[in-house]
Design a protein around this motif. Structure first.
Motif, PDB file in Angstrom:
ATOM      1  N   ALA A   1       0.836  -1.205   0.000  1.00  0.00           N
ATOM      2  CA  ALA A   1       0.000   0.000   0.000  1.00  0.00           C
ATOM      3  C   ALA A   1       0.867   1.250   0.000  1.00  0.00           C
ATOM      4  CB  ALA A   1      -0.920  -0.008   1.220  1.00  0.00           C
TER       5      ALA A   1
ATOM      6  N   LEU B   1       6.903   1.044 -16.230  1.00  0.00           N
ATOM      7  CA  LEU B   1       7.123   0.919 -14.788  1.00  0.00           C
ATOM      8  C   LEU B   1       6.717  -0.478 -14.323  1.00  0.00           C
ATOM      9  CD1 LEU B   1       5.791   4.412 -13.818  1.00  0.00           C
ATOM     10  CD2 LEU B   1       8.109   3.627 -13.457  1.00  0.00           C
ATOM     11  N   PRO B   2       7.345  -0.947 -13.259  1.00  0.00           N
ATOM     12  CA  PRO B   2       7.015  -2.318 -12.836  1.00  0.00           C
ATOM     13  C   PRO B   2       5.614  -2.414 -12.272  1.00  0.00           C
ATOM     14  CG  PRO B   2       8.430  -1.265 -11.226  1.00  0.00           C
ATOM     15  CD  PRO B   2       8.294  -0.317 -12.360  1.00  0.00           C
ATOM     16  N   ARG B   3       5.068  -3.611 -12.370  1.00  0.00           N
ATOM     17  CA  ARG B   3       3.762  -3.845 -11.759  1.00  0.00           C
ATOM     18  C   ARG B   3       4.035  -4.263 -10.329  1.00  0.00           C
ATOM     19  NH1 ARG B   3       0.967  -7.971 -15.622  1.00  0.00           N
ATOM     20  NH2 ARG B   3      -0.462  -7.992 -13.879  1.00  0.00           N
ATOM     21  N   PRO B   4       3.798  -3.351  -9.403  1.00  0.00           N
ATOM     22  CA  PRO B   4       4.268  -3.590  -8.041  1.00  0.00           C
ATOM     23  C   PRO B   4       3.656  -4.802  -7.371  1.00  0.00           C
ATOM     24  CG  PRO B   4       3.145  -1.460  -8.242  1.00  0.00           C
ATOM     25  CD  PRO B   4       3.070  -2.118  -9.559  1.00  0.00           C
ATOM     26  N   LEU B   5       2.455  -5.139  -7.726  1.00  0.00           N
ATOM     27  CA  LEU B   5       1.816  -6.187  -6.939  1.00  0.00           C
ATOM     28  C   LEU B   5       1.924  -7.577  -7.533  1.00  0.00           C
ATOM     29  CD1 LEU B   5      -1.448  -4.729  -5.503  1.00  0.00           C
ATOM     30  CD2 LEU B   5       0.673  -5.223  -4.366  1.00  0.00           C
ATOM     31  N   ILE B   6       2.059  -7.632  -8.841  1.00  0.00           N
ATOM     32  CA  ILE B   6       1.921  -8.976  -9.402  1.00  0.00           C
ATOM     33  C   ILE B   6       3.198  -9.531 -10.024  1.00  0.00           C
ATOM     34  CG2 ILE B   6      -0.548  -9.104  -9.716  1.00  0.00           C
ATOM     35  CD1 ILE B   6      -0.300  -7.941 -12.382  1.00  0.00           C
TER      36      ILE B   6
ATOM     37  N   SER C   1       3.670   5.835  -5.453  1.00  0.00           N
ATOM     38  CA  SER C   1       3.687   5.944  -6.921  1.00  0.00           C
ATOM     39  C   SER C   1       2.364   6.481  -7.467  1.00  0.00           C
ATOM     40  CB  SER C   1       3.997   4.579  -7.538  1.00  0.00           C
ATOM     41  OG  SER C   1       3.019   3.655  -7.135  1.00  0.00           O
TER      42      SER C   1
ATOM     43  N   ASN D   1      -1.506  -1.167 -16.279  1.00  0.00           N
ATOM     44  CA  ASN D   1      -0.063  -1.290 -16.096  1.00  0.00           C
ATOM     45  C   ASN D   1       0.303  -1.916 -14.753  1.00  0.00           C
ATOM     46  OD1 ASN D   1       0.714  -0.140 -18.583  1.00  0.00           O
ATOM     47  ND2 ASN D   1       0.128   1.855 -17.785  1.00  0.00           N
ATOM     48  N   GLY D   2      -0.685  -2.379 -14.011  1.00  0.00           N
ATOM     49  CA  GLY D   2      -0.407  -3.048 -12.746  1.00  0.00           C
ATOM     50  C   GLY D   2      -0.395  -2.136 -11.538  1.00  0.00           C
TER      51      GLY D   2
ATOM     52  N   TYR E   1      -8.130   0.060   0.572  1.00  0.00           N
ATOM     53  CA  TYR E   1      -7.315   1.261   0.449  1.00  0.00           C
ATOM     54  C   TYR E   1      -7.231   1.637  -1.033  1.00  0.00           C
ATOM     55  CZ  TYR E   1      -3.054   4.081   0.364  1.00  0.00           C
ATOM     56  OH  TYR E   1      -2.142   5.071   0.138  1.00  0.00           O
TER      57      TYR E   1
ATOM     58  N   ALA F   1       2.221   1.756  -3.413  1.00  0.00           N
ATOM     59  CA  ALA F   1       1.146   2.277  -4.264  1.00  0.00           C
ATOM     60  C   ALA F   1       0.916   3.757  -3.984  1.00  0.00           C
ATOM     61  CB  ALA F   1      -0.128   1.486  -4.020  1.00  0.00           C
TER      62      ALA F   1
END
Lengths: 143, 576
Positions: free
Chosen positions: A72, A114-119, A78, B64-65, B153, A75
């Motif tokens: 979180a 940009l990277p996909r932070p979650l997956i 960003s 984009n994730g 959230y 997220a």
């Protein structure tokens, strides 16, 4: 003097130790105490393992919560709002009035910039090596 | 002998014994053998209990994730006043230790702890941070109980509120994607089975079994957070600027049908959501639930139909006298003008109602309605979004249809469609002629499976050749009209305006319009289609004045973001 010609009594064979009730009681008590102690030790070990399991589960829950919290935070850091604020207030940037397109001899990066932070897991993340005994077990022809 | 006599008394006693023993044996057979499973389960249930453990809800990501909605772990803090009923000093101690952890002041909290009006047990703080909750738990304060849970959230704030929807207190999706994909996002709850004592408490060292739940899957949408934020900011600005009652902006990839952005107003704010007093009108996604008459935008489909049937070409002419008589009614152009001989391109440029009626005469009612059906009007798009309306359309095969209906339908009145249907139909006009199924979910990434959604062609609406001709004509509608407000410097764009009166139960509200524009760019290879609809603007009623400039402002930003190079931009090569 009369001589008594009697045969000496034959040497009595070694008499087996007579049954001793005291010893039996001691042995029984010893066995009972051992069994009781074993029970206590087992019970204590069981309680200890249970406690350890609970601690590990609590730790897992805490780490899992921490991961969610960090995700979180990533997220939030960003988010477009924050990015725009940082660009405008901290870096003094303004929206472009005129766009210049520069062609360079390098191929554009494929996919998202940009990277996909979650997956997507970090490519640098390495798997933990298996313990030696697991490797040994896996090398066995039968499993 | 008298003792051995088998008297009737003995016989009776024996009979009673046999019957009663038989009864007992029979009952035992019934309980132990015939209904063994049932009684076994009942016995188990007597001393076994089950506690549900909620699984982590999946995140909703943009294309984009980047997360648009995710879950964090929190705690709810309850107090049990019975712990300090006879000891106010204990309550004071609890208040002073608890207050800083739940962002409260000790004295007011102390007063609350002693206030019995809330009953013996009360929720004193909800959604407390996980670390604070853990601290409270470790303090083991008398009369304080914490319960773990999760909180949704939204890292991007209120972006895409209508689309994402929200959860109820029981963590079940109540609106938007949260509701439409609740089973996927929510996962399956786990359970802990344990032996319990007479009071229902778990028995220490008793048997227990954990059945792990399955965490919910992450859903990756086709929505792009940047474009979504862009259109929402612009929509809010335009609604304020024109004192409009609402509006919708949608952006779609015409080739695939992927929805890149979708916003409608009025709406609610996720950051200010009240489940206590909900205004249900704010929660629906009007882009898919609300119908409107597409107006002159539908002339695009009428023209495409005529071209596809090879009845006309862009240079075919007709005579515009300013009025047309049909079924006892007189129809005029929107500005009451008459232009004389006009080409088909001019018909679209000037948005002539008389021209659309002339085209409908050439096509005929049956063929026109069949074509409009092929464009997807009157049927659900099956986008996967909840509450989607099918639209309303009366054809010449329906009772109550009049020839005058064909005239009004040809220029987009008397037909009701959702903004999603209109942008989907418009996309098929410019993408080579295929009606695509609009979609919002690109990927469902579960704990042990992944589903990727591919574009789906519903059917061919028009030929590829007709589509290419329409692209050229629609480009002429914007770039061929001096100072058209949808023009974008450096890019060839196309589009069509629409202005319709707001329909009310008794007919039309003459002083209130819906101003629309549907456009695309770049004309050479459309990267996106955008629909702009501003409801009841107060300063100007026309789509060309109110909605087209919105496209003109947003398109360059979207094109730049999508890395679409302007046609007239000289390239500066590195090293030169």
């Amino acid at each position: 003097m009369a001589t008594l010609d009697r045969l000496a009594p034959p040497a009595s064979p070694p008499v087996a130790q007579a049954w001793n009730p005291r010893r039996a009681i001691v042995a029984a008590l010893f066995a009972a105490v051992t069994i009781a102690l074993l029970q206590v030790v087992q019970s204590s070990s069981f309680a200890h393992t249970g406690q350890k399991l609970q601690d590990i589960e609590a730790e897992r829950t805490r780490l899992s919560a921490e991961i969610h919290q960090l995700e979180a935070e990533v997220a939030a850091l960003s988010s477009l709002d924050r990015t725009e604020r940082a660009a405008r207030d901290r870096l003094g940037m303004v929206p472009a009035v005129r766009l210049e397109y520069v062609s360079v001899g390098v191929e554009a990066p494929a996919g998202a910039l940009l990277p996909r932070p979650l997956i997507i897991a970090s490519p640098g993340a390495q798997r933990q090596p298996l313990p030696w005994w697991q490797t040994l077990l896996q090398s066995l022809p039968f499993r | 002998m008298g003792h051995g006599r088998f008297t009737w008394r003995v016989a009776l006693l024996a009979l009673v014994l046999v019957v009663s023993t038989g009864g007992i044996v029979g009952r035992l057979v019934y309980v132990q053998i015939l209904h063994h499973q049932h009684y076994w389960l009942e016995a188990q249930a007597e001393h076994l209990d089950k506690r549900l453990v909620h699984s982590t809800r999946g995140a909703i990501l943009d294309r984009n994730g980047f997360p648009l909605a995710t879950s964090v772990d929190v705690f709810d803090v309850y107090i049990d006043r019975r712990a300090w009923r006879d000891d106010p000093l204990l309550a004071r101690e609890v208040a002073f230790e608890l207050a800083p952890l739940i962002n409260d002041q000790p004295e007011p909290l102390f007063t609350r702890l002693l206030n019995e009006s809330g009953g013996p047990v009360e929720l004193i703080a909800s959604s407390v941070d996980f670390s604070a909750g853990q601290s409270i738990e470790s303090l083991r304060l008398a009369g304080v109980v914490v319960a773990g849970g999760t909180k949704r959230y939204y890292p991007e704030g209120d972006v895409a509120s209508n689309l994402l929807g929200f959860l109820g207190r029981d963590h079940v999706g109540l609106a938007g994607v949260e509701a439409d994909y609740d089973d996927v996002l929510g996962g399956t709850p786990g359970a802990i089975y344990f032996e319990r004592d007479g009071g229902g408490r778990p028995i220490a060292f008793g048997r227990s079994r954990i059945e792990p739940g399955r965490p919910g899957a992450d859903i990756r949408l086709t929505i792009d957070r940047y474009i979504q934020r862009l259109i929402e900011t612009e929509l809010d600005f335009q609604i304020r600027d024109h004192q409009a009652s609402g509006g919708t902006i949608m952006v779609m990839d015409p080739t695939t049908g992927a929805i890149l952005a979708m916003a409608s107003r009025p709406s609610f704010r996720l950051s200010n959501l009240s489940l206590d007093n909900p205004d249900l009108n704010l929660y629906r996604n009007r882009a898919v639930t609300d119908l409107y008459e597409p107006g002159s935008v539908l002339k695009t489909m009428t023209m495409a139909t005529a071209l596809d049937l090879e009845l006309v070409n862009p240079n075919t002419t007709y005579y515009d006298s300013g009025t047309v008589e049909k079924g006892g009614y007189t129809f005029k152009n929107w500005d009451f003008s008459a232009h004389g001989t006009q080409t088909m391109t001019q018909l679209l440029q000037k948005s002539l109602n008389t021209g659309a009626i002339w085209l409908s005469d050439q096509i005929g009612a049956t063929r026109l309605y069949e074509s409009i059906h092929r464009f997807g009007f009157g049927e659900s798009t099956h986008s996967g979004l909840g509450g989607e309306a099918e639209g309303l359309m009366r054809t010449n095969k329906d009772s109550g249809w009049y020839p005058s209906d064909l005239a009004t339908n040809s220029y987009g009145q008397g037909i009701a469609a959702t903004p999603l249907q209109v942008i989907t139909a418009f996309s098929s006009v410019i993408n080579g002629g295929n009606l695509m199924r609009p979609y919002i979910v690109e990927e469902i990434d579960g704990p042990d499976s992944k589903r990727i959604f591919e574009p789906v062609i519903v059917r061919r609406a028009i030929s590829e050749k007709t589509s290419a001709t329409m692209v050229k004509m629609l480009n002429d509608v914007v770039d061929g009209v001096p100072a058209h407000r949808a023009q974008v410097k450096g890019y060839h764009v196309g589009g069509k305006t629409g202005t319709t009166l707001v329909s009310i139960p008794t007919g039309y509200a003459l002083d209130s319009t819906l101003a629309t524009f549907v456009g695309f760019a770049p004309a050479e290879d459309p990267a996106f289609v955008m629909l702009v609809k501003i409801d009841q603007p107060q300063d100007d009623p026309l789509g060309g004045i109110v909605a087209a400039p919105v496209f003109g402002r947003l398109a360059p930003q979207i094109l730049s973001y999508l890395n679409v190079r302007p046609y007239d931009q000289p390239l500066v090569r590195s090293g030169q």
